[in-house]
Scaffold this motif. Structure first.
Motif, PDB file in Angstrom:
ATOM      1  N   ILE A   1       0.862  -1.181   0.000  1.00 60.31           N
ATOM      2  CA  ILE A   1       0.000   0.000   0.000  1.00 60.31           C
ATOM      3  C   ILE A   1       0.896   1.226   0.000  1.00 60.31           C
ATOM      4  O   ILE A   1       1.760   1.370   0.864  1.00 60.31           O
ATOM      5  CB  ILE A   1      -0.922   0.028   1.234  1.00 60.31           C
ATOM      6  CG1 ILE A   1      -1.771  -1.235   1.310  1.00 60.31           C
ATOM      7  CG2 ILE A   1      -1.807   1.273   1.204  1.00 60.31           C
ATOM      8  CD1 ILE A   1      -2.627  -1.338   2.555  1.00 60.31           C
ATOM      9  N   SER A   2       0.693   2.131  -0.968  1.00 56.34           N
ATOM     10  CA  SER A   2       1.515   3.342  -1.013  1.00 56.34           C
ATOM     11  C   SER A   2       0.620   4.574  -1.074  1.00 56.34           C
ATOM     12  O   SER A   2      -0.479   4.536  -1.627  1.00 56.34           O
ATOM     13  CB  SER A   2       2.460   3.316  -2.214  1.00 56.34           C
ATOM     14  OG  SER A   2       1.734   3.325  -3.414  1.00 56.34           O
ATOM     15  N   GLY A   3       1.116   5.654  -0.500  1.00 59.30           N
ATOM     16  CA  GLY A   3       0.391   6.918  -0.503  1.00 59.30           C
ATOM     17  C   GLY A   3       1.363   8.082  -0.512  1.00 59.30           C
ATOM     18  O   GLY A   3       2.446   8.009   0.075  1.00 59.30           O
TER      19      GLY A   3
ATOM     20  N   ILE B   1      -1.017   9.648   2.973  1.00 59.99           N
ATOM     21  CA  ILE B   1      -0.255   8.782   3.884  1.00 59.99           C
ATOM     22  C   ILE B   1      -1.160   8.288   5.003  1.00 59.99           C
ATOM     23  O   ILE B   1      -1.130   7.114   5.369  1.00 59.99           O
ATOM     24  CB  ILE B   1       0.984   9.525   4.437  1.00 59.99           C
ATOM     25  CG1 ILE B   1       2.015   9.695   3.320  1.00 59.99           C
ATOM     26  CG2 ILE B   1       1.580   8.799   5.632  1.00 59.99           C
ATOM     27  CD1 ILE B   1       3.208  10.548   3.698  1.00 59.99           C
ATOM     28  N   ASN B   2      -2.003   9.158   5.535  1.00 56.22           N
ATOM     29  CA  ASN B   2      -2.933   8.778   6.604  1.00 56.22           C
ATOM     30  C   ASN B   2      -3.868   7.670   6.137  1.00 56.22           C
ATOM     31  O   ASN B   2      -4.141   6.723   6.873  1.00 56.22           O
ATOM     32  CB  ASN B   2      -3.735   9.996   7.054  1.00 56.22           C
ATOM     33  CG  ASN B   2      -4.636   9.685   8.220  1.00 56.22           C
ATOM     34  OD1 ASN B   2      -4.267   8.961   9.126  1.00 56.22           O
ATOM     35  ND2 ASN B   2      -5.844  10.229   8.173  1.00 56.22           N
TER      36      ASN B   2
ATOM     37  N   ALA C   1      -5.599   1.985   6.307  1.00 54.91           N
ATOM     38  CA  ALA C   1      -5.962   0.737   5.616  1.00 54.91           C
ATOM     39  C   ALA C   1      -5.089  -0.422   6.109  1.00 54.91           C
ATOM     40  O   ALA C   1      -5.591  -1.515   6.373  1.00 54.91           O
ATOM     41  CB  ALA C   1      -5.822   0.905   4.109  1.00 54.91           C
ATOM     42  N   ALA C   2      -3.794  -0.188   6.252  1.00 56.17           N
ATOM     43  CA  ALA C   2      -2.878  -1.238   6.702  1.00 56.17           C
ATOM     44  C   ALA C   2      -3.180  -1.672   8.140  1.00 56.17           C
ATOM     45  O   ALA C   2      -3.215  -2.865   8.438  1.00 56.17           O
ATOM     46  CB  ALA C   2      -1.439  -0.755   6.589  1.00 56.17           C
TER      47      ALA C   2
ATOM     48  N   CYS D   1       7.637  15.474  -2.259  1.00 54.07           N
ATOM     49  CA  CYS D   1       6.441  15.143  -1.500  1.00 54.07           C
ATOM     50  C   CYS D   1       6.715  13.868  -0.710  1.00 54.07           C
ATOM     51  O   CYS D   1       7.327  12.937  -1.231  1.00 54.07           O
ATOM     52  CB  CYS D   1       5.278  14.939  -2.475  1.00 54.07           C
ATOM     53  SG  CYS D   1       3.714  14.655  -1.671  1.00 54.07           S
ATOM     54  N   ALA D   2       6.253  13.813   0.526  1.00 57.43           N
ATOM     55  CA  ALA D   2       6.466  12.633   1.364  1.00 57.43           C
ATOM     56  C   ALA D   2       5.701  11.444   0.798  1.00 57.43           C
ATOM     57  O   ALA D   2       4.617  11.586   0.243  1.00 57.43           O
ATOM     58  CB  ALA D   2       6.011  12.921   2.782  1.00 57.43           C
TER      59      ALA D   2
END
Length: 108
Positions: free
Chosen positions: A57-59, A64-65, A70-71, A98-99
């Motif tokens: 899962i990447s964001g 990111i939140n 989800a994880a 961007c983070a």
């Protein structure tokens, strides 16, 4: 509903799926999607999709939140275990970084 909700996924290796989350859909949508990857999905008139082994899962940025939520939801249900969390700050085409987070979940 006019447009169906679709999760952006890529199967790079058999049994491994990359899920990219955004802030355009609610967190609950991605939680449901992640859970369905580990439980398998059966739709009427279609072949049942088998559960996967690994979900990445990447964001980016504010997503990111959503990726973390989800994880954690999948892990708290006992469907998978978080094996790796990777953060980075990639260069973007707009010139400003961007983070980014990448969470690897393995099926229990």
């Amino acid at each position: 509903m006019a447009g169906e909700d679709v999760v952006v996924v890529e199967e790079t290796v058999p049994g491994t799926i990359d899920m990219k989350v955004t802030t355009k859909k609610p967190i609950s949508f991605y939680v449901r999607s992640a859970k369905s990857f580990f439980t398998g999905v059966e739709k009427e008139g279609e072949e049942k999709k088998a559960p996967i082994c690994v979900l990445n899962i990447s964001g980016l940025g504010e997503a990111i939140n959503t990726a973390v939520a989800a994880a954690v939801a999948v892990e708290s249900e006992g469907l998978a275990e978080i094996k790796k969390i990777e953060t980075s700050y990639p260069d973007m085409t707009s010139g400003r970084g961007c983070a980014r987070i990448l969470i690897t979940l393995w099926h229990k």
